[in-house]
Design an enzyme around this catalytic site. Structure first.
Site, PDB file in Angstrom:
ATOM      1  N   GLY A  51      43.187  12.869  74.847  1.00 14.14           N
ATOM      2  CA  GLY A  51      44.060  13.315  74.802  1.00 14.14           C
ATOM      3  C   GLY A  51      44.319  13.873  75.378  1.00 14.14           C
ATOM      4  CD  GLU A  95      46.601  16.766  73.529  1.00 17.61           C
ATOM      5  OE1 GLU A  95      46.458  18.126  73.338  1.00 17.61           O
ATOM      6  OE2 GLU A  95      46.472  15.751  72.716  1.00 17.61           O
ATOM      7  CG  HIS A 122      31.870  19.701  75.342  1.00 12.79           C
ATOM      8  ND1 HIS A 122      32.023  18.943  74.602  1.00 12.79           N
ATOM      9  CD2 HIS A 122      32.086  20.920  75.398  1.00 12.79           C
ATOM     10  CE1 HIS A 122      32.730  18.908  74.357  1.00 12.79           C
ATOM     11  NE2 HIS A 122      33.117  20.133  73.997  1.00 12.79           N
TER      12      HIS A 122
END
Length: 756
Positions: A433, A485, A695
């Site tokens: 996203g 986003e 990450h």
């Protein structure tokens, strides 16, 4: 007179000073010496705030550079060989484990990260081998005790207990009984306690939160062995349990040779007199009467009534504290200038919770209740506030039926229609996203909120960023695109700002993991949607490409779990309020031509109760809330969801019950091991196992991605596999994002040829 103490304090600083210092150090902008000084400053400020609020025993060792479980791994020398270059561990070793680097600076797998019990904090999972050697290897705890003492504080060191540490760890290589390592681990803990005694420490807090679980007999026996071994090492031991009731282990706890026990009186209602009777008159009874996980002001008047008799009886053998570490709450409400005055009177952050303890102590000592009654008045007023209660929302939830959570057709029927209307290749590629949030966008958001940038200029910058993100994805060759986003600050905060019943802080940050901090919304009233929240930018992105663009929403359970929620209604009711607001958004997106809609539920697993006997009740209402949010669409609309850092073994049936057409999950750190649950259960719908770890700054190689997908294809039919990263790309930079996604797309293309 009761003693007041604290189990732990937020380690990030009032305004995320630790985050800023860490990221500057990792970027090479400050030296390690400068970073260490930043840490000292934050610790000194934390200790001073607690002492000024009246805390008498200051927790030390609750500060961690990355994670407190990782700190224990450093303390006992349990660091994976790939992250260490010699027997001497350093601060950089600590960071290599969490961020995924070898001593040479080259990439290697970071240690797995997962949720700390049922919180939104992530810990680094210890990796232990059958022949694991433990030795005292990291001396920072002792240095921090000296720091606190030199500043005039009475230090109460905090240690994660050895049995919980082993419980949270994972076996590397062959499977073995982790408790077999306890005999080797306990001598190191005894050495730590003896060293603390030499520093003049009187009390040491030993946290064993696994007591909140439903334990097998071997773990119960291990706890007894552990406390027998740790007793009589020159310090007094305070066993700290939290997060749920430990009623089932009262007999065990009464037998432990400890000088005191802390009980969480918030997460599970406790009979104070029963706890009093459990311990001897010469043992300290510590009551966690202030909520350490939420931000509501305490009803001190009610608490005094509950504990007054025991306080009178026990006097100095009664301690008062928060229910758990304050790690999970923001630092200081006094910084918040933008909250309205009434709402502010309903709240208490970490510093204020310490003050509440002092008010309790003073009220008990003097018998003067005036200050306590006045302080508690807003708590009572909130319950009947017209701001809080919305009858229309309550009526809509009351009329929900089973049919509101049911798609018209089964997945096998839906997928046939979706395959026709969504012509996608084998192993379709997509992302979760978010795309990198550039400094330009962050600066623009800051300037817009500060009134420095006009709404039109901010809108233009967002439009340009979304246009560029679509172009980047098309150039990479992704099959299903997202708008990136750019307009969103946080996946929960963004929606909360657009929903009724939410409030937001300016500095209400809490740590999620490492340097990652989030600012949870405060749900103070009934929840509803006043207008579309994502429609404008999703439609705009779709207008820029002929490929499908996913609508992106955060699911009801995650919004619930990642917010500070109301304490006056139950969780299922609140989840359904949020689900209905999201359902309206999903229908609007579909009607606007958005045929793929992702409703993220990364917190679905973490919302489970700690006790297995309570799981099914939770899973039933949580899956229902998700379906309510998703089931207003037709068969051709494809619903996706995303989960990360979850052990799916215990919830696989509930995931299937959510009935999402596609689920994307984290599997790269576990090397696809998490897919075992999906294989055993024969999960019926489509799956996108994450093929690289976002990450970590490492760029995955094509061969690595292909190997992972081959492993996945042995467990899940390749026709039902999607290819995607394991999480959103918001925290990464564009260079590594392009390289990683290019390799991911190329791997998928090569595999399509292989699997034909």
């Amino acid at each position: 007179m009761a003693t007041i103490h604290n189990l732990g304090f937020p380690r990030i600083g009032k305004k995320r000073e630790l985050k800023c210092a860490l990221e500057r150090y990792w970027a090479g902008k400050i030296t390690q010496s400068a970073l260490i000084e930043h840490g000292k400053t934050i610790r000194a400020e934390n200790w001073a705030m607690q002492a000024e609020a009246g805390i008498e025993l200051i927790p030390v060792g609750d500060f961690a550079w990355y994670d407190h479980v990782l700190s224990i791994s450093m303390l006992v020398g349990a660091i994976p060989s790939r992250h260490r270059d010699n027997e001497t561990l350093s601060l950089d070793t600590h960071f290599r484990v969490g961020r995924g680097q070898a001593p040479t600076g080259s990439a290697c797998a970071a240690s797995e990260m997962t949720k700390w019990f049922n919180t939104n904090y992530h810990y680094i999972v210890p990796e232990l081998t059958k022949d694991q050697v433990f030795q005292l290897s990291w001396f920072e705890l002792f240095e921090q005790v000296k720091e606190a003492q030199q500043l005039g504080h009475t230090a109460k060191p905090v240690l994660l207990g050895p049995v919980t540490y082993l419980f949270l760890s994972k076996c590397i290589g062959e499977e073995f009984d982790k408790l077999a390592l306890l005999e080797r681990l306990l001598p190191v803990y005894r050495q730590v306690l003896s060293s603390l005694a030499e520093l003049g420490v009187e009390w040491v807090q030993v946290d064993e939160p696994i007591l909140a679980l439903e334990l097998s007999g071997d773990y119960r026996q291990a706890l007894k062995i552990s406390f027998n071994a740790l007793a009589n090492n020159g310090v007094k031991l305070l066993l700290a349990s939290y997060f749920d009731s430990v009623f089932a282990y009262f007999e065990d706890i009464a037998s432990y040779p400890v000088e005191g026990v802390h009980f969480d009186c918030i997460s599970s209602k406790q009979d104070i007199h029963e706890l009093d009777a459990l311990l001897s008159d010469q043992q300290v009874l510590s009551l966690g009467v202030i909520n350490g996980r939420n931000i509501w002001r305490s009803n001190l008047e009610e608490i005094v009534e509950q504990i007054e008799a025991v306080a009178t009886k026990r006097r100095e053998y009664l301690w008062l504290a928060p229910s758990c570490s304050l790690l999970h709450t923001p630092v200081d409400l006094e910084q918040e200038d933008r909250l309205d005055n009434e709402l502010k009177t309903w709240l208490a952050f970490s510093k204020q919770k310490c003050t509440e303890l002092t008010m309790l102590k003073n009220g008990l000592a003097t018998g003067d209740r005036a200050a306590i009654v006045a302080y508690s008045a807003p708590v009572k007023a909130r319950l009947n506030s017209n701001r809080v209660n919305d009858r229309a929302v309550q009526a809509r939830v009351a009329t929900l039926a089973a049919s509101d959570g049911t798609r018209c057709a089964t997945f096998s029927q839906r997928i046939k229609k979706q395959s026709k209307s969504l012509p996608l290749p084998l192993l379709p590629t997509t992302t979760i996203g978010s795309f990198p949030q550039t400094q330009t966008i962050r600066d623009a958001r800051r300037d817009f909120k500060a009134g420095v940038m006009s709404a039109q200029d901010y809108h233009n910058k967002l439009a340009l960023e979304i246009r560029n993100t679509i172009k980047e994805q098309e150039a990479l060759g992704l099959d299903v695109l997202v708008h990136g986003e750019a307009e969103r600050n946080d996946m929960v905060e963004y929606f909360g700002e657009l929903l009724r019943g939410f409030a937001f802080t300016e500095f209400g940050w809490v740590q999620s993991y490492g340097s990652r901090c989030v600012k949870p919304p405060i749900i103070w009233g009934d929840v509803s949607r006043s207008k579309p929240m994502t429609l404008e930018w999703t439609q705009y992105a779709q207008s820029l490409t002929t490929k499908r663009v996913k609508g992106m929403l955060t699911g009801p359970v995650t919004i619930l779990c990642w917010s500070f929620i109301r304490d006056d209604i139950d969780k299922p009711t609140l989840a359904n309020q949020i689900a209905l607001a999201l359902r309206d958004e999903v229908v609007d997106l579909q009607n606007a031509g958005i045929q793929i809609i992702q409703i993220d539920e990364p917190a679905f697993r973490e919302g489970m109760p700690l006790k297995a006997s309570q799981w099914q009740t939770y899973l039933n209402w949580a899956a229902y809330a998700f379906r309510v949010s998703a089931c207003g669409v037709n068969d051709e609309t494809q619903i996706h969801t995303h989960m990360c850092y979850s052990d799916f073994n215990n919830i696989i049936e509930a995931i299937a019950d959510m009935d999402a057409d596609v689920i994307t999950i984290e599997t790269s750190r576990s090397n696809m091991a998490l897919l075992d649950a999906f294989e055993r259960f024969e999960y019926p719908n489509d799956i996108g196992p994450g093929v690289y770890d976002i990450h970590s700054p490492n760029v995955p190689e094509i061969t690595w991605i292909k190997e992972l997908i081959h492993k996945a294809a042995k467990k899940i039919p390749v026709q039902r596999l999607w290819v995607n990263p394991d999480c959103g790309l918001k925290t990464r930079d564009w260079k590594e994002t392009r390289e990683a996604l290019a390799n991911m797309v190329e791997a998928a293309k090569e595999l399509r040829t292989e699997f034909k």
